[in-house]
Each structure stands twice: as C-alpha cells, then as structure tokens.
Design a protein around this motif. Structure first.
Motif, PDB file in Angstrom:
ATOM      1  N   ARG A  63      73.051  49.805  47.612  1.00  0.00           N
ATOM      2  CA  ARG A  63      74.169  49.849  46.665  1.00  0.00           C
ATOM      3  C   ARG A  63      75.504  49.653  47.376  1.00  0.00           C
ATOM      4  N   THR A  64      76.334  48.818  46.791  1.00  0.00           N
ATOM      5  CA  THR A  64      77.694  48.600  47.273  1.00  0.00           C
ATOM      6  C   THR A  64      78.661  49.374  46.383  1.00  0.00           C
ATOM      7  N   SER A  65      79.911  49.404  46.775  1.00  0.00           N
ATOM      8  CA  SER A  65      80.902  50.067  45.926  1.00  0.00           C
ATOM      9  C   SER A  65      81.148  49.251  44.663  1.00  0.00           C
ATOM     10  N   ALA A  66      81.407  47.961  44.821  1.00  0.00           N
ATOM     11  CA  ALA A  66      81.784  47.151  43.652  1.00  0.00           C
ATOM     12  C   ALA A  66      81.448  45.673  43.807  1.00  0.00           C
ATOM     13  N   PHE A  67      80.448  45.359  44.641  1.00  0.00           N
ATOM     14  CA  PHE A  67      80.147  43.962  44.947  1.00  0.00           C
ATOM     15  C   PHE A  67      78.715  43.605  44.582  1.00  0.00           C
ATOM     16  N   ALA A 115      85.631  47.609  51.167  1.00  0.00           N
ATOM     17  CA  ALA A 115      85.149  48.960  50.881  1.00  0.00           C
ATOM     18  C   ALA A 115      86.263  49.822  50.303  1.00  0.00           C
ATOM     19  N   PHE A 116      87.477  49.659  50.816  1.00  0.00           N
ATOM     20  CA  PHE A 116      88.600  50.449  50.306  1.00  0.00           C
ATOM     21  C   PHE A 116      88.921  50.070  48.855  1.00  0.00           C
ATOM     22  N   ALA A 117      88.921  48.775  48.578  1.00  0.00           N
ATOM     23  CA  ALA A 117      89.176  48.321  47.213  1.00  0.00           C
ATOM     24  C   ALA A 117      88.075  48.794  46.268  1.00  0.00           C
ATOM     25  N   GLY A 118      86.839  48.730  46.742  1.00  0.00           N
ATOM     26  CA  GLY A 118      85.717  49.162  45.921  1.00  0.00           C
ATOM     27  C   GLY A 118      85.766  50.652  45.628  1.00  0.00           C
ATOM     28  N   MET A 119      86.097  51.460  46.630  1.00  0.00           N
ATOM     29  CA  MET A 119      86.183  52.894  46.413  1.00  0.00           C
ATOM     30  C   MET A 119      87.294  53.232  45.418  1.00  0.00           C
ATOM     31  N   SER A 120      88.410  52.547  45.518  1.00  0.00           N
ATOM     32  CA  SER A 120      89.509  52.772  44.569  1.00  0.00           C
ATOM     33  C   SER A 120      89.075  52.442  43.153  1.00  0.00           C
ATOM     34  N   ARG A 121      88.279  51.384  43.008  1.00  0.00           N
ATOM     35  CA  ARG A 121      87.782  51.002  41.690  1.00  0.00           C
ATOM     36  C   ARG A 121      86.843  52.071  41.126  1.00  0.00           C
ATOM     37  N   GLY A 172      90.652  55.224  56.174  1.00  0.00           N
ATOM     38  CA  GLY A 172      91.008  54.557  54.931  1.00  0.00           C
ATOM     39  C   GLY A 172      90.629  55.376  53.716  1.00  0.00           C
ATOM     40  N   TYR A 173      89.447  55.966  53.736  1.00  0.00           N
ATOM     41  CA  TYR A 173      89.008  56.799  52.615  1.00  0.00           C
ATOM     42  C   TYR A 173      89.862  58.054  52.496  1.00  0.00           C
ATOM     43  N   ALA A 179      96.028  59.858  48.199  1.00  0.00           N
ATOM     44  CA  ALA A 179      96.850  59.170  47.207  1.00  0.00           C
ATOM     45  C   ALA A 179      96.343  59.401  45.785  1.00  0.00           C
ATOM     46  N   GLN A 180      95.015  59.566  45.642  1.00  0.00           N
ATOM     47  CA  GLN A 180      94.413  59.692  44.316  1.00  0.00           C
ATOM     48  C   GLN A 180      94.070  61.142  43.948  1.00  0.00           C
ATOM     49  N   ASN A 181      94.467  62.074  44.787  1.00  0.00           N
ATOM     50  CA  ASN A 181      94.199  63.491  44.535  1.00  0.00           C
ATOM     51  C   ASN A 181      92.707  63.773  44.407  1.00  0.00           C
ATOM     52  N   CYS A 182      91.943  63.250  45.355  1.00  0.00           N
ATOM     53  CA  CYS A 182      90.511  63.500  45.427  1.00  0.00           C
ATOM     54  C   CYS A 182      90.223  64.331  46.679  1.00  0.00           C
ATOM     55  N   ALA A 183      89.096  65.002  46.682  1.00  0.00           N
ATOM     56  CA  ALA A 183      88.649  65.679  47.892  1.00  0.00           C
ATOM     57  C   ALA A 183      88.063  64.644  48.847  1.00  0.00           C
ATOM     58  N   PHE A 184      88.036  64.974  50.134  1.00  0.00           N
ATOM     59  CA  PHE A 184      87.503  64.048  51.135  1.00  0.00           C
ATOM     60  C   PHE A 184      86.676  64.810  52.150  1.00  0.00           C
TER      61      PHE A 184
END
Length: 222
Positions: A63-67, A115-121, A172-173, A179-184
């Motif tokens: 599985r990919t993020s968005a590809f 990967a960064f763009a996909g995670m943001s999506r 990057g994550y 920026a998105q107020n998520c846990a990491f």
C-alpha cells in the motif's frame, strides 16, 4: 442507537484504526508469510491498552499513501481505500497512519516529496470525511516507518529502494504533524528492518512498535 454513538466517550470504549502497509499486515521476512497474530504491532498495542480499547488492523502489502501501483493485482492506493475504511469502522477515536515505505519505490515516486504529499492527502481525507450520526473526526497519529537497511548480501533494500531516502521520512512527517495538529511517532527509534530484505521487520521489532505506542496512544486518548 444514536445516543450511544454521540456519547461514546462516557462508555470509555475507544476504537483505533491502524492504517498501513505490509509492516502493519505483518510480513515476516525471516520465515516468510505473515507473523503470528500476537506478534503484529496492532495486536501488541491493543493488548497493552486493555479491554476498553480496540485496535482494527488495516494493513495491506504494497500500500502507498496516494499512488497507483499498476504492477499489482489489487488496488494499493491508500487514498482510494481510506474513505471506505473510515465508513466501515466508524465511529473511530484515532487513526494511526504508518505509510511511506512503498512510496519510496523508485517506480512509485521519484523523490521523498511524494510520500509527504501523500501523507498530507490522507490527513485531509480523515478530517473532511462526511461522518454520520453526529460523529466527529478521529484524532490522527502519523508514524514514520523504520529505516531501510542494506541486505546481508550487501544488496540494497527490496524493490530498488534507497536507505538514505528512508531517513528523510521522520523529519518531514514530524513537520506535517506539527502543521496539521496531529500526533507523531518515529518507529525508527524502537525498531529496525531485517537484513533479509532490508525493509520488513522480524517478530521482535514488529512487537517493539506496538509496545512503544501504548503510552503515547493512551495519553492521546485520555
């Protein structure tokens, strides 16, 4: 029925979805096939959190993020699968996303920026999904996967991936999460890939991720 959903917190029941790839599915690079159920990190996390928490494991190899991956016999695009899974498992309190290892295949995304763009999506999908019956969007935790490593025969990681690229994911994550107020969480701090294929994890390292996530998840959902 709706009263239960809207007041889910008062029953102290928490539902978490672990959304990932083969590292979440539990690919066993040493023995082949799949790790035993109790060795997979979502299972370890659920056991550590206790009876009031349920962890739904949604891992899919490749599985990919968005590809799209046209080389596969099934759909590996995470952005296309996520809405259906949100609808299937709602109401959710937390979605843990550990993806990116397959984005780094050279025929999927030429740079780590994919990967960064996909995670943001994926974050956008979780936040904007049309939840029903008064449900609110779940919290999100981004997990950066363990680094790739060279194989024991001195070949690079499986599928042409590059070790150095995997080291770029965490920073990057982390920036996306802030920026998105998520846990990491950086899984490379507690687990390392097997030198059998340079990507997947043996049972001990797979368990280590689940064990390390117990307290951060408990704190996030408190």
């Amino acid at each position: 029925m709706n009263v239960f959903v809207r007041n889910k917190d008062k029953y102290m029941s928490k539902t978490i979805m672990a959304f990932g790839d083969s590292l979440t599915w539990g690919t066993n690079p040493v023995a082949g096939g799949r790790h035993d159920y109790h060795d997979r990190w979502p299972s370890v996390l659920e056991a550590g959190l206790g009876a009031t928490h349920r962890v739904v494991a949604e891992g899919l190899g490749g599985r990919t993020s968005a590809f799209d991956d046209r080389t596969a016999a099934f759909d590996r695009n995470g952005a296309r699968a996520l809405p259906m899974l949100l609808a299937t498992h709602s109401p959710l309190d937390l979605v843990i996303i550990m993806l990116g290892a397959n984005d780094l295949k050279p025929y999927i995304s030429p740079t780590v920026d994919g990967a960064f763009a996909g995670m943001s999506r994926l974050i956008e999908i979780v936040r904007c999904f049309p939840y029903n019956w008064g449900m609110t969007p779940p919290k999100i935790m981004i997990v950066s996967p363990p680094h790739f490593c060279m194989r024991s025969d001195n070949q690079g990681p499986q599928s042409g991936r590059i070790v150095e690229h995997s080291h770029l994911l965490a920073s990057g994550y982390r920036a996306i999460a802030e920026a998105q107020n998520c846990a990491f969480f950086d899984a490379a701090q507690v687990a390392k890939a097997s030198d059998v294929d340079g990507v997947h994890l043996d049972a001990a390292n797979t368990r280590a991720i689940g064990a390390a996530l117990i307290e951060p998840v408990r704190k996030l959902l408190a």
